[in-house]
Motif scaffolding. Structure first.
Motif, PDB file in Angstrom:
ATOM      1  N   TYR A  91       0.834  -1.207   0.000  1.00 44.88           N
ATOM      2  CA  TYR A  91       0.000   0.000   0.000  1.00 44.88           C
ATOM      3  C   TYR A  91       0.864   1.251   0.000  1.00 44.88           C
ATOM      4  O   TYR A  91       0.549   2.244  -0.666  1.00 44.88           O
ATOM      5  CB  TYR A  91      -0.912  -0.033   1.229  1.00 44.88           C
ATOM      6  N   TYR A  92       1.967   1.217   0.718  1.00 40.27           N
ATOM      7  CA  TYR A  92       2.887   2.357   0.720  1.00 40.27           C
ATOM      8  C   TYR A  92       3.446   2.606  -0.668  1.00 40.27           C
ATOM      9  O   TYR A  92       3.535   3.742  -1.139  1.00 40.27           O
ATOM     10  CB  TYR A  92       4.018   2.090   1.723  1.00 40.27           C
ATOM     11  N   GLU A  93       3.806   1.522  -1.359  1.00 40.98           N
ATOM     12  CA  GLU A  93       4.278   1.668  -2.732  1.00 40.98           C
ATOM     13  C   GLU A  93       3.195   2.275  -3.616  1.00 40.98           C
ATOM     14  O   GLU A  93       3.474   3.115  -4.479  1.00 40.98           O
ATOM     15  CB  GLU A  93       4.705   0.302  -3.286  1.00 40.98           C
ATOM     16  N   GLN A  94       1.942   1.847  -3.409  1.00 42.62           N
ATOM     17  CA  GLN A  94       0.843   2.423  -4.175  1.00 42.62           C
ATOM     18  C   GLN A  94       0.697   3.914  -3.885  1.00 42.62           C
ATOM     19  O   GLN A  94       0.474   4.722  -4.794  1.00 42.62           O
ATOM     20  CB  GLN A  94      -0.462   1.698  -3.826  1.00 42.62           C
ATOM     21  N   MET A  95       0.819   4.294  -2.629  1.00 38.29           N
ATOM     22  CA  MET A  95       0.692   5.704  -2.256  1.00 38.29           C
ATOM     23  C   MET A  95       1.825   6.523  -2.873  1.00 38.29           C
ATOM     24  O   MET A  95       1.607   7.632  -3.383  1.00 38.29           O
ATOM     25  CB  MET A  95       0.670   5.836  -0.727  1.00 38.29           C
ATOM     26  N   LYS A  96       3.019   6.001  -2.839  1.00 35.32           N
ATOM     27  CA  LYS A  96       4.134   6.704  -3.487  1.00 35.32           C
ATOM     28  C   LYS A  96       3.892   6.856  -4.982  1.00 35.32           C
ATOM     29  O   LYS A  96       4.315   7.840  -5.598  1.00 35.32           O
ATOM     30  CB  LYS A  96       5.443   5.936  -3.266  1.00 35.32           C
ATOM     31  N   GLY A  97       3.194   5.873  -5.540  1.00 38.97           N
ATOM     32  CA  GLY A  97       2.946   5.899  -6.971  1.00 38.97           C
ATOM     33  C   GLY A  97       2.141   7.092  -7.438  1.00 38.97           C
ATOM     34  O   GLY A  97       2.115   7.403  -8.631  1.00 38.97           O
ATOM     35  N   ARG A  98       1.471   7.815  -6.505  1.00 43.57           N
ATOM     36  CA  ARG A  98       0.711   8.992  -6.920  1.00 43.57           C
ATOM     37  C   ARG A  98       1.630  10.064  -7.484  1.00 43.57           C
ATOM     38  O   ARG A  98       1.191  10.947  -8.208  1.00 43.57           O
ATOM     39  CB  ARG A  98      -0.072   9.587  -5.749  1.00 43.57           C
ATOM     40  N   GLY A  99       2.925  10.018  -7.130  1.00 46.75           N
ATOM     41  CA  GLY A  99       3.824  11.073  -7.581  1.00 46.75           C
ATOM     42  C   GLY A  99       4.706  10.704  -8.745  1.00 46.75           C
ATOM     43  O   GLY A  99       5.408  11.563  -9.275  1.00 46.75           O
ATOM     44  N   VAL A 100       4.694   9.439  -9.174  1.00 44.32           N
ATOM     45  CA  VAL A 100       5.715   9.013 -10.139  1.00 44.32           C
ATOM     46  C   VAL A 100       5.371   9.322 -11.587  1.00 44.32           C
ATOM     47  O   VAL A 100       6.218   9.228 -12.455  1.00 44.32           O
ATOM     48  CB  VAL A 100       5.985   7.491 -10.024  1.00 44.32           C
ATOM     49  N   ARG A 101       4.131   9.717 -11.869  1.00 45.85           N
ATOM     50  CA  ARG A 101       3.731   9.896 -13.268  1.00 45.85           C
ATOM     51  C   ARG A 101       4.554  11.000 -13.923  1.00 45.85           C
ATOM     52  O   ARG A 101       4.702  12.091 -13.370  1.00 45.85           O
ATOM     53  CB  ARG A 101       2.243  10.242 -13.372  1.00 45.85           C
ATOM     54  N   SER A 102       5.064  10.736 -15.112  1.00 44.49           N
ATOM     55  CA  SER A 102       5.805  11.754 -15.847  1.00 44.49           C
ATOM     56  C   SER A 102       4.826  12.725 -16.502  1.00 44.49           C
ATOM     57  O   SER A 102       3.650  12.428 -16.692  1.00 44.49           O
ATOM     58  CB  SER A 102       6.695  11.109 -16.909  1.00 44.49           C
ATOM     59  N   LEU A 103       5.324  13.905 -16.853  1.00 38.80           N
ATOM     60  CA  LEU A 103       4.487  14.939 -17.467  1.00 38.80           C
ATOM     61  C   LEU A 103       5.387  15.869 -18.254  1.00 38.80           C
ATOM     62  O   LEU A 103       6.437  16.296 -17.760  1.00 38.80           O
ATOM     63  CB  LEU A 103       3.728  15.715 -16.376  1.00 38.80           C
ATOM     64  N   ASP A 104       4.965  16.194 -19.481  1.00 42.34           N
ATOM     65  CA  ASP A 104       5.795  17.060 -20.312  1.00 42.34           C
ATOM     66  C   ASP A 104       5.730  18.503 -19.826  1.00 42.34           C
ATOM     67  O   ASP A 104       4.934  18.848 -18.945  1.00 42.34           O
ATOM     68  CB  ASP A 104       5.392  16.960 -21.786  1.00 42.34           C
ATOM     69  N   ALA A 105       6.582  19.347 -20.407  1.00 40.73           N
ATOM     70  CA  ALA A 105       6.703  20.729 -19.938  1.00 40.73           C
ATOM     71  C   ALA A 105       5.388  21.483 -20.066  1.00 40.73           C
ATOM     72  O   ALA A 105       4.981  22.213 -19.154  1.00 40.73           O
ATOM     73  CB  ALA A 105       7.810  21.442 -20.711  1.00 40.73           C
ATOM     74  N   ASP A 106       4.692  21.309 -21.189  1.00 39.55           N
ATOM     75  CA  ASP A 106       3.430  22.031 -21.383  1.00 39.55           C
ATOM     76  C   ASP A 106       2.404  21.619 -20.344  1.00 39.55           C
ATOM     77  O   ASP A 106       1.694  22.466 -19.783  1.00 39.55           O
ATOM     78  CB  ASP A 106       2.883  21.763 -22.791  1.00 39.55           C
ATOM     79  N   GLY A 107       2.307  20.318 -20.083  1.00 42.55           N
ATOM     80  CA  GLY A 107       1.340  19.829 -19.105  1.00 42.55           C
ATOM     81  C   GLY A 107       1.635  20.335 -17.704  1.00 42.55           C
ATOM     82  O   GLY A 107       0.721  20.702 -16.958  1.00 42.55           O
ATOM     83  N   LEU A 108       2.912  20.360 -17.317  1.00 45.82           N
ATOM     84  CA  LEU A 108       3.273  20.826 -15.984  1.00 45.82           C
ATOM     85  C   LEU A 108       3.077  22.334 -15.860  1.00 45.82           C
ATOM     86  O   LEU A 108       2.548  22.826 -14.858  1.00 45.82           O
ATOM     87  CB  LEU A 108       4.725  20.442 -15.672  1.00 45.82           C
ATOM     88  N   GLN A 109       3.482  23.070 -16.879  1.00 43.88           N
ATOM     89  CA  GLN A 109       3.373  24.521 -16.816  1.00 43.88           C
ATOM     90  C   GLN A 109       1.929  24.993 -16.909  1.00 43.88           C
ATOM     91  O   GLN A 109       1.630  26.127 -16.531  1.00 43.88           O
ATOM     92  CB  GLN A 109       4.217  25.147 -17.925  1.00 43.88           C
ATOM     93  N   ARG A 110       1.043  24.144 -17.364  1.00 40.59           N
ATOM     94  CA  ARG A 110      -0.374  24.519 -17.427  1.00 40.59           C
ATOM     95  C   ARG A 110      -0.926  24.763 -16.021  1.00 40.59           C
ATOM     96  O   ARG A 110      -1.814  25.595 -15.834  1.00 40.59           O
ATOM     97  CB  ARG A 110      -1.170  23.417 -18.119  1.00 40.59           C
ATOM     98  N   VAL A 111      -0.402  24.042 -15.033  1.00 41.69           N
ATOM     99  CA  VAL A 111      -0.872  24.241 -13.655  1.00 41.69           C
ATOM    100  C   VAL A 111       0.199  24.839 -12.753  1.00 41.69           C
ATOM    101  O   VAL A 111      -0.107  25.340 -11.680  1.00 41.69           O
ATOM    102  CB  VAL A 111      -1.381  22.911 -13.049  1.00 41.69           C
TER     103      VAL A 111
END
Length: 926
Positions: free
Chosen positions: A540-560
């Motif tokens: 479950y801890y690994e699953q919880m950490k998994g909320r942060g691992v998703r990659s995101l391109d520059a446009d997607g990150l800078q949108r928020v």
């Protein structure tokens, strides 16, 4: 009653529950119903215990045994087959009966004789006559279709890991293996993979219905959305336009549904008849304690026969399926397919060690699917040691549910531990101190320079704890309600709406949750996870950490997060409760030496420091760097590394330390040396030698000093040092003698370099050739010269050279205040070698030469260029001014294609077009 009689009575009852009418042979009434089970039916080899008739036709046989024979019931398979192949009295058709059962009062085993390599399997209960009739009418069985009829998988829009998972699963199903495990890292697209398989099983495998089991109600909603969004590769319609998908919210299964999405809790409720509280589906089963009153065994439910589902997909198949809830999986006669990012020994055991696909977190980071993470620790005295309240202290007493407070004295001394915080005792000072330190750390060292707070998720212990955190976060950050919100099922706002805003909008910046988005929920912009609760389960801890691992391109990150300077390259886990050290995690941060400079890591592996910390830290830096490098920098490094990219260099380092690959390397080495080995017999020395050989091969490119220097230069170009410490003020304005001397040295280095390399660099040799021998100066030639000049040790950028000339020869330099273009390098070269007496921006020179060129052409022509022709020549001139040349291919670029491109230019200028371009490339540039 004898044991045999007791077994027969139980078998009769089960047949009746499944819809069969049980009759003695002498009382056989074939018209009594669609399904008849006839006891002691005569055959030419003796009476069969039961013969099954569907629609007046014999279809199967049951061999009955007493309960004590259960452990040896497979011995009866030969006897069942004998009856199935015997001649039944009064039966005209002597073909073998296909549906074969062995049964005691407790155990039932079933074999479908039409399967390829028919193999018996244990089932919970007898099938209904309707399903037997349906199977009998089909030309092939499900297992035969899976083995012989599945077409090749189209790989378009699928990642390699998804292709491997689908094909591996179908290979397992074709071999009639009842359980299969797909191990895919969080973010790799497990649900998309499962939907792809479900589509193929329904369309090509002829599966009747698939059950998609999820961990929480929220994940059921998310899975339903993914089914609705899925478009198969061979049909323009959505999945839900082709097949009926039902998300179960009641005790009734739609008979027309071909995919059912449900929590295992709800399915248990449907089968058991016990009502379910909707809130029971809101908490991950990882967090539920099993209690004695839950130990009710499932019984057969005629409304939901055991053959209801052909396949069960178990999303996030961690420990929840091994306790009470395992009964749900045992109930149905279905293939079981597990999806998980965090398998443990029990998971592997449950799925019979049948891992059909394996894609680890480290592999996903190397492939750019996920990002790595760093751990930042906040320890406080209260968190670690707890606290003490003296008797007769006046403190608030708060009701846990209503949060109503009363001011009263404590009756006794109260000593509380860190584990009791926010449950038995709430210490707002502890929460405030953690939040203050998180704010300081994020702003000063974790993500310095960000103008907005990075998207942050805080894991709280309870809803009440979450409310306390939210109030203190808003206070510490000095922000309003929109800044920080709760995302739990008990929040007053619609949690799905808040989650959507957290994912896609500027606000909220910080979300606080308990369980709702602890597993499976996709929030790609997340860059900070704060743990203010410990977790019991490693998975479950690994699953919880998994909320942060998703990659995101520059446009997607800078949108928020507008001030982010590129793509998401990592997330930071802030551990405020010791969660990282209280259990051993299955994945690990790749960054082991965060304080060691990249140049030192490169030098270290070249010298021979090959420990895991050094190798993995270098891999992490290279993977991060690869996300930011421009194509030119990527190509420059790849050329020095024998065609291997920066990302591939990092990926090779990770793969070199892969324990499974090391074992295989050691086995291969032993075999090559004529030594027979298996995994268990490998010695520590053999494993170490294999590891060293793999790491040495992965590190070999870094022996090249030019490669190390190029990587470090690329890193330096990507970063800027911002000095917030030393203030600045004006003392004097104007050029000093020292500045002028430095400018002269810059000009001299430039002139010397041109003279030394005029024959080997194409852009320079262009200017030294006679005009009639010149060919077009290409943009790539200018770029190449620019990169050579700006790289160490010269560091002669176009801006620096122009500034030096402006200081030393101000009267001969124009346009010093303007922003430089890459083609201004042409003007610098011409001025340096004496072709021009004045240094002017290249575009100004082109404009001046164009005027003279077109004037001469108009004077020589019978008729002058038309207005439309002149306009096209100006467009071509403008492109040449920024690129150094003009060719046919350039008409596909936005500036020219928007005006009609090559087709329009040819219509306007006709056969003169190519000749005019050749003239412009020579006369306007040279």
């Amino acid at each position: 009653m004898t044991p045999e009689a007791k077994a027969r009575q139980l078998i009769d009852d089960k047949l009746a529950q499944a819809g069969w009418i049980v009759q003695d042979y002498k009382r056989f009434d074939p018209g009594a119903g669609p399904g008849i089970a006839v006891r002691e039916y005569p055959t030419d080899t003796g009476p069969a215990d039961y013969v099954l008739f569907v629609d007046r036709t014999a279809v199967g046989v049951i061999e009955a045994k007493r309960d004590e024979a259960g452990e040896n019931i497979t011995i009866a398979e030969q006897q069942t087959a004998r009856y199935a192949n015997a001649t039944l009295k009064w039966r005209k058709d002597n073909t073998p009966l296909p549906f074969l059962f062995e049964a005691t009062g407790q155990i039932i085993r079933f074999t479908d004789g039409r399967d390829p390599a028919p193999r018996s399997r244990e089932i919970f209960h007898f099938f209904t006559p309707a399903r037997i009739a349906e199977w009998r009418a089909q030309p092939d069985t499900l297992r035969r279709r899976l083995a012989e009829r599945m077409p090749e998988l189209p790989t378009r829009d699928l990642r390699d890991c998804q292709v491997g998972a689908v094909t591996g699963l179908e290979t397992s199903l074709a071999a009639n293996r009842p359980r299969a495990l797909i191990h895919m890292a969080t973010g790799a697209g497990k649900t998309f993979t499962a939907i792809t398989s479900a589509y193929r099983l329904l369309k090509f495998g002829g599966a009747k219905r698939i059950l998609f089991l999820v961990d929480t109600r929220n994940l059921g909603k998310q899975a339903h959305q993914e089914f609705m969004a899925y478009t198969p590769p061979d049909d323009a319609r959505k999945f839900t336009e082709l097949y009926n998908v039902q998300r179960l919210a009641s005790p009734n299964i739609d008979p027309h549904a071909q995919v059912c999405i449900s929590t295992i809790q709800r399915m248990y409720s449907i089968l058991s008849g016990e009502p379910i509280d909707d809130s029971a589906e809101d908490v991950s089963l990882n967090e539920l304690q099993q209690t004695g009153k839950q130990q009710k065994l499932l019984r057969y439910n005629p409304a939901v026969p055991v053959e209801t589902f052909d396949v069960i997909v178990i999303d996030e198949c961690h420990r929840s399926i091994y306790n009470l809830w395992k009964q749900v999986l045992d109930y149905f006669d279905a293939f079981l397919i597990g999806l998980t990012a965090t398998p443990d020994k029990r998971t592997l055991g449950f799925f019979n060690q049948n891992i059909v696909a394996e894609y680890t977190y480290e592999q996903s980071v190397a492939d750019g699917v996920n990002v790595t993470y760093d751990v930042y620790v906040i320890d406080t005295e209260i968190t670690t040691k707890g606290g003490r309240l003296e008797a007769r202290e006046w403190v608030d007493h708060r009701h846990r549910l209503t949060r109503r407070k009363r001011w009263a004295e404590t009756e006794d001394d109260i000593v509380y531990t860190g584990q009791q915080l926010d449950r038995a005792v709430v210490n707002p000072n502890q929460i405030r101190l953690v939040i203050q330190e998180m704010k300081r750390a994020v702003e000063s060292s974790i993500f310095p320079g960000r103008r907005e707070t990075p998207k942050t998720l805080i894991f709280a212990k309870t809803d009440s704890h979450a409310d306390d955190i939210i109030q203190i976060v808003r206070e510490v950050y000095g922000q309003g309600n929109a800044f920080c919100k709760k995302v739990t099922y008990k929040s007053e706002e619609d949690p799905d709406s808040v989650l959507a805003s957290f994912r896609n909008d500027y606000h909220p910046r910080i979300a606080v949750t308990v369980d709702m988005i602890a597993t499976g929920t996709d929030v790609k912009p997340l860059e900070v996870l704060l743990f203010m609760r410990d977790v019991r389960s490693r998975g479950y801890y690994e699953q919880m950490k998994g909320r942060g691992v998703r990659s995101l391109d520059a446009d997607g990150l800078q949108r928020v997060s507008a001030s982010a300077d590129g793509a998401k390259e990592r997330f930071v886990l802030i551990d405020a409760v010791g969660v990282e050290t209280s259990l051993k995690t299955e994945s690990r941060p790749l960054e082991k030496l965060p304080t060691v400079a990249l140049a030192s890591l490169l030098q270290g592996v070249a010298i021979g420091h090959r420990d895991d910390d050094t190798v993995l830290s270098l891999a992490n830096r290279l993977l991060r760097l690869a996300k930011h490098l421009a194509p030119k920098a990527q190509a420059r490094i790849a050329a020095l590394a024998g065609g291997v990219t920066v990302g591939a260099l990092g990926k090779a380092l990770i793969e070199a330390t892969n324990p499974d690959a090391i074992v295989q390397h050691a086995l291969a080495t032993a075999q090559a040396n004529g030594i027979t080995r298996d995994e268990d017999s490998l010695t520590a020395a053999e494993l170490q030698a294999a590891r060293d050989a793999r790491v040495a091969a992965a590190c070999r490119p870094f022996d090249n000093p030019d490669l190390r220097e190029a990587i470090e230069n690329a890193r330096r170009d990507h970063e800027q040092l911002i000095d917030h410490i030393n203030p600045d003020q004006i003392i004097y304005t104007g050029f000093s003698e020292q500045a002028e001397q430095e400018a002269k040295q810059v000009i001299q280095r430039f002139a010397d370099y041109i003279a030394q390399h005029k024959d080997e660099i194409e852009a320079l040799s262009f200017f030294y050739q006679q005009p009639y021998r010149r060919r077009a100066l290409t943009f790539e030639m200018i770029e190449d010269l620019h990169e050579r000049l700006r790289s160490p040790p010269l560091l002669l950028t176009t801006e620096r050279l122009w500034g030096a000339y402006a200081r030393v020869q101000a009267s001969h330099v124009a346009g010093a205040e303007r922003k430089r273009q890459l083609t201004d390098l042409i003007a610098l070269v011409r001025f340096a070698i004496g072709l021009d007496s004045e240094l002017r921006p290249f575009s100004d020179q082109v404009d001046k030469r164009f005027q003279a060129w077109i004037f001469r052409h108009n004077a020589q022509r019978t008729t002058s260029f038309t207005a439309e022709q002149t306009e096209w020549l100006r467009l071509m001139k403008d492109h040449l001014a920024t690129s150094g040349c003009i060719t046919r291919d350039d008409f596909d670029l936005p500036g020219l294609s928007a005006k009609g491109g090559l087709q329009k230019a040819w219509a306007v200028l006709g056969n003169e077009l190519d000749g005019l371009m050749d003239e412009m490339n020579v006369e306007l540039v040279a």
